[in-house]
Design a protein around this motif. Structure first.
Motif, mmCIF file in Angstrom:
data_model
loop_
_atom_site.group_PDB
_atom_site.id
_atom_site.type_symbol
_atom_site.label_atom_id
_atom_site.label_comp_id
_atom_site.label_asym_id
_atom_site.label_seq_id
_atom_site.Cartn_x
_atom_site.Cartn_y
_atom_site.Cartn_z
ATOM 1 N N LYS A 52 0.839 -1.195 0.000
ATOM 2 C CA LYS A 52 0.000 0.000 0.000
ATOM 3 C C LYS A 52 0.882 1.256 0.000
ATOM 4 C CE LYS A 52 -3.791 -2.157 2.577
ATOM 5 N NZ LYS A 52 -4.632 -2.102 3.820
ATOM 6 N N PRO A 53 0.372 2.376 -0.510
ATOM 7 C CA PRO A 53 1.147 3.621 -0.459
ATOM 8 C C PRO A 53 1.438 4.009 0.986
ATOM 9 C CG PRO A 53 -0.703 3.835 -1.973
ATOM 10 C CD PRO A 53 -0.916 2.553 -1.227
ATOM 11 N N THR A 54 2.661 4.467 1.241
ATOM 12 C CA THR A 54 3.089 4.895 2.569
ATOM 13 C C THR A 54 3.725 6.275 2.454
ATOM 14 O OG1 THR A 54 3.524 2.599 3.220
ATOM 15 C CG2 THR A 54 4.547 4.329 4.546
ATOM 16 N N SER A 55 3.353 7.176 3.363
ATOM 17 C CA SER A 55 3.871 8.540 3.313
ATOM 18 C C SER A 55 4.600 8.906 4.603
ATOM 19 C CB SER A 55 2.734 9.545 3.087
ATOM 20 O OG SER A 55 2.169 9.402 1.807
ATOM 21 N N PHE A 56 5.636 9.705 4.448
ATOM 22 C CA PHE A 56 6.323 10.309 5.585
ATOM 23 C C PHE A 56 6.844 11.675 5.127
ATOM 24 C CE2 PHE A 56 9.426 7.787 3.260
ATOM 25 C CZ PHE A 56 10.560 8.588 3.226
ATOM 26 N N TYR A 57 7.446 12.421 6.045
ATOM 27 C CA TYR A 57 7.945 13.759 5.731
ATOM 28 C C TYR A 57 9.418 13.854 6.093
ATOM 29 C CZ TYR A 57 2.967 14.950 5.632
ATOM 30 O OH TYR A 57 1.611 14.984 5.352
ATOM 31 N N LEU A 58 10.213 14.399 5.193
ATOM 32 C CA LEU A 58 11.635 14.624 5.433
ATOM 33 C C LEU A 58 11.914 16.123 5.401
ATOM 34 C CD1 LEU A 58 13.393 15.333 2.490
ATOM 35 C CD2 LEU A 58 12.229 13.173 1.974
ATOM 36 N N LEU A 59 12.933 16.556 6.131
ATOM 37 C CA LEU A 59 13.232 17.993 6.104
ATOM 38 C C LEU A 59 14.653 18.283 6.546
ATOM 39 C CD1 LEU A 59 13.279 19.535 9.168
ATOM 40 C CD2 LEU A 59 10.918 18.749 9.114
ATOM 41 N N GLY A 60 15.125 19.447 6.094
ATOM 42 C CA GLY A 60 16.372 20.018 6.568
ATOM 43 C C GLY A 60 16.111 21.437 7.039
ATOM 44 N N ALA A 61 16.883 21.900 8.016
ATOM 45 C CA ALA A 61 16.744 23.267 8.535
ATOM 46 C C ALA A 61 18.151 23.835 8.713
ATOM 47 C CB ALA A 61 15.989 23.268 9.859
ATOM 48 N N TRP A 62 18.521 24.753 7.826
ATOM 49 C CA TRP A 62 19.875 25.306 7.792
ATOM 50 C C TRP A 62 19.887 26.692 8.416
ATOM 51 C CZ3 TRP A 62 22.361 28.158 3.214
ATOM 52 C CH2 TRP A 62 23.748 28.260 3.382
ATOM 53 N N GLU A 63 20.906 26.976 9.195
ATOM 54 C CA GLU A 63 20.939 28.236 9.930
ATOM 55 C C GLU A 63 21.090 29.461 9.031
ATOM 56 O OE1 GLU A 63 24.374 29.678 12.169
ATOM 57 O OE2 GLU A 63 25.251 27.675 11.957
ATOM 58 N N GLN A 64 21.645 29.316 7.817
ATOM 59 C CA GLN A 64 21.827 30.468 6.943
ATOM 60 C C GLN A 64 20.629 30.750 6.037
ATOM 61 O OE1 GLN A 64 25.606 31.538 5.146
ATOM 62 N NE2 GLN A 64 26.565 29.760 6.107
ATOM 63 N N GLU A 65 19.604 29.934 6.143
ATOM 64 C CA GLU A 65 18.347 30.241 5.446
ATOM 65 C C GLU A 65 17.845 31.619 5.896
ATOM 66 O OE1 GLU A 65 13.665 29.163 6.021
ATOM 67 O OE2 GLU A 65 15.179 27.848 6.919
ATOM 68 N N VAL A 66 17.129 32.315 5.037
ATOM 69 C CA VAL A 66 16.524 33.596 5.420
ATOM 70 C C VAL A 66 15.629 33.373 6.634
ATOM 71 C CG1 VAL A 66 15.046 35.499 4.692
ATOM 72 C CG2 VAL A 66 16.603 34.426 3.041
ATOM 73 N N ASN A 67 15.930 34.078 7.722
ATOM 74 C CA ASN A 67 15.200 33.894 8.985
ATOM 75 C C ASN A 67 15.260 32.442 9.461
ATOM 76 O OD1 ASN A 67 14.336 36.650 9.008
ATOM 77 N ND2 ASN A 67 12.730 36.116 7.540
ATOM 78 N N GLY A 68 16.420 31.835 9.309
ATOM 79 C CA GLY A 68 16.569 30.414 9.582
ATOM 80 C C GLY A 68 16.608 30.053 11.054
ATOM 81 N N ILE A 69 16.427 28.759 11.302
ATOM 82 C CA ILE A 69 16.538 28.190 12.653
ATOM 83 C C ILE A 69 18.016 28.100 13.006
ATOM 84 C CG2 ILE A 69 16.199 26.072 13.985
ATOM 85 C CD1 ILE A 69 13.648 25.631 12.260
ATOM 86 N N LYS A 70 18.404 28.713 14.123
ATOM 87 C CA LYS A 70 19.825 28.858 14.423
ATOM 88 C C LYS A 70 20.302 28.113 15.667
ATOM 89 C CE LYS A 70 20.500 33.274 12.038
ATOM 90 N NZ LYS A 70 19.292 33.136 11.197
ATOM 91 N N THR A 71 19.389 27.528 16.423
ATOM 92 C CA THR A 71 19.790 26.801 17.627
ATOM 93 C C THR A 71 19.008 25.496 17.729
ATOM 94 O OG1 THR A 71 18.092 27.754 19.074
ATOM 95 C CG2 THR A 71 20.170 28.993 18.824
ATOM 96 N N GLN A 72 19.520 24.577 18.549
ATOM 97 C CA GLN A 72 18.818 23.318 18.756
ATOM 98 C C GLN A 72 17.476 23.550 19.430
ATOM 99 O OE1 GLN A 72 21.124 19.913 19.990
ATOM 100 N NE2 GLN A 72 19.502 19.216 21.386
#
Length: 320
Positions: free
Chosen positions: A280-300
């Motif tokens: 059967k079809p199975t879905s999940f989500y993958l992601l990256g979060a880089w600190e130099q992105e515009v208004n990026g995530i910068k801490t754990q």
């Protein structure tokens, strides 16, 4: 008449045909695959060719492998106004991350001046993840008897890209993927929407087999993060630390349905999520979060807060 009807159906569905109604400067998502067609094969290398041309569909040449030089940045790419990804369309089948320092679509200029110039930091950003022999982020392999089995034996592979009004999609059909004693057809569909860090990855196997897996490549100087939603239906597996190629701070994560996972394996190269056998079809989500992105995530702390917010959405809605 048939062509006109087909075109109308595709346009109603929001799918661009040859980018006729797609404005890359206005739209917040984009996907592409770009190859040379006027060179020639010498063994496993593609020699010559004047220019990479974007296509909506690409069937891999039988000679194609890693570093064959026939496909720009080695496979399809997809991005939105925050982050970019690419997939090595060869036996490695790993997903890599393009860190973006701009909200504009950048993929059309990646790798145009030099095949791997995207490893060097530029005004738009760079390739920031070293996949190496690992799984990258959120790609597919098979894990059997403590061994990771790649896509080394496939009868044929065909990739498609679609740019729609509010999302872009990469779809890949693998026909006759042989691992161990099994031979199956397998399909991956990767969808990215505006304003979000994540890609939805939906896969389907033609037969239920043991060991289909995804995961996150291990890097030094990182912390492993895990959490389940309140209703125990969703969870995330994540890493955070100075793990980009820059080097600087990068977070990577996978959100998955708990009921779809048979086991979690901590291997030398990767943290792996092994799926229960299913056709059967199975879905999940993958992601990256880089600190130099515009208004990026910068801490754990910021990264964990972001992950927990997404997990709460999954807890309530069952999807992102």
């Amino acid at each position: 008449m048939k062509t006109k009807i087909t075109t109308a159906i595709l346009l109603l569905a929001g799918i661009t045909m040859n980018a006729q109604n797609y404005d890359i400067k206005k739209n917040k998502t984009y996907a592409e695959i770009s190859a040379k067609t006027d060179g020639k094969w010498e063994g496993r290398k593609y020699i010559g060719g004047t220019v990479f041309k974007n296509v909506d569909r690409l069937k891999l040449a039988p000679e194609h492998t890693d570093h064959s030089f026939d496909i720009r940045y080695e496979g399809p790419g997809w991005e939105n106004n925050r982050i970019g990804y690419r997939l090595y369309l060869d036996w490695r089948n790993a997903i890599d991350i393009y860190g973006k320092k701009t909200t504009e679509n950048i993929l059309p200029k990646v790798g145009q001046d030099n095949f791997d110039s995207y490893h060097e930091m530029s005004d738009w950003g760079a390739d920031i993840l070293k996949a190496g022999k690992g799984i990258g982020i959120g790609s597919i392999d098979r894990y059997l008897n403590n061994e990771k089995l790649h896509f080394r034996e496939v009868d044929s592979t065909i990739a498609y890209v679609y740019n729609k009004t509010n999302e872009s999609v990469v779809k890949i059909d693998y026909y006759g993927w042989k691992t161990a004693s099994d031979k199956i057809n397998f399909q991956s569909e990767l969808t990215i929407k505006p304003d979000q860090l994540y890609t939805q990855h939906t896969f389907k196997a033609s037969k239920a087999i043991q060991g289909i897996c995804t995961g996150i490549v291990k890097q030094k100087n990182t912390e492993l993060l895990k959490k389940e939603s309140k209703n125990k239906k969703w969870a995330y597996l994540a890493t955070y630390g100075q793990q980009s190629l820059v080097p600087d701070k990068l977070g990577m994560a996978i959100f998955y349905e708990v009921k779809t996972i048979e086991n979690i394996a901590d291997t030398d190269l990767d943290y792996l999520l092994i799926f229960k056998p299913t056709a059967k079809p199975t879905s999940f989500y993958l992601l990256g979060a880089w600190e130099q992105e515009v208004n990026g995530i910068k801490t754990q702390e910021e990264f964990v807060k972001y992950l927990d917010q997404q997990l709460e959405v999954l807890n309530k809605k069952g999807k992102l």
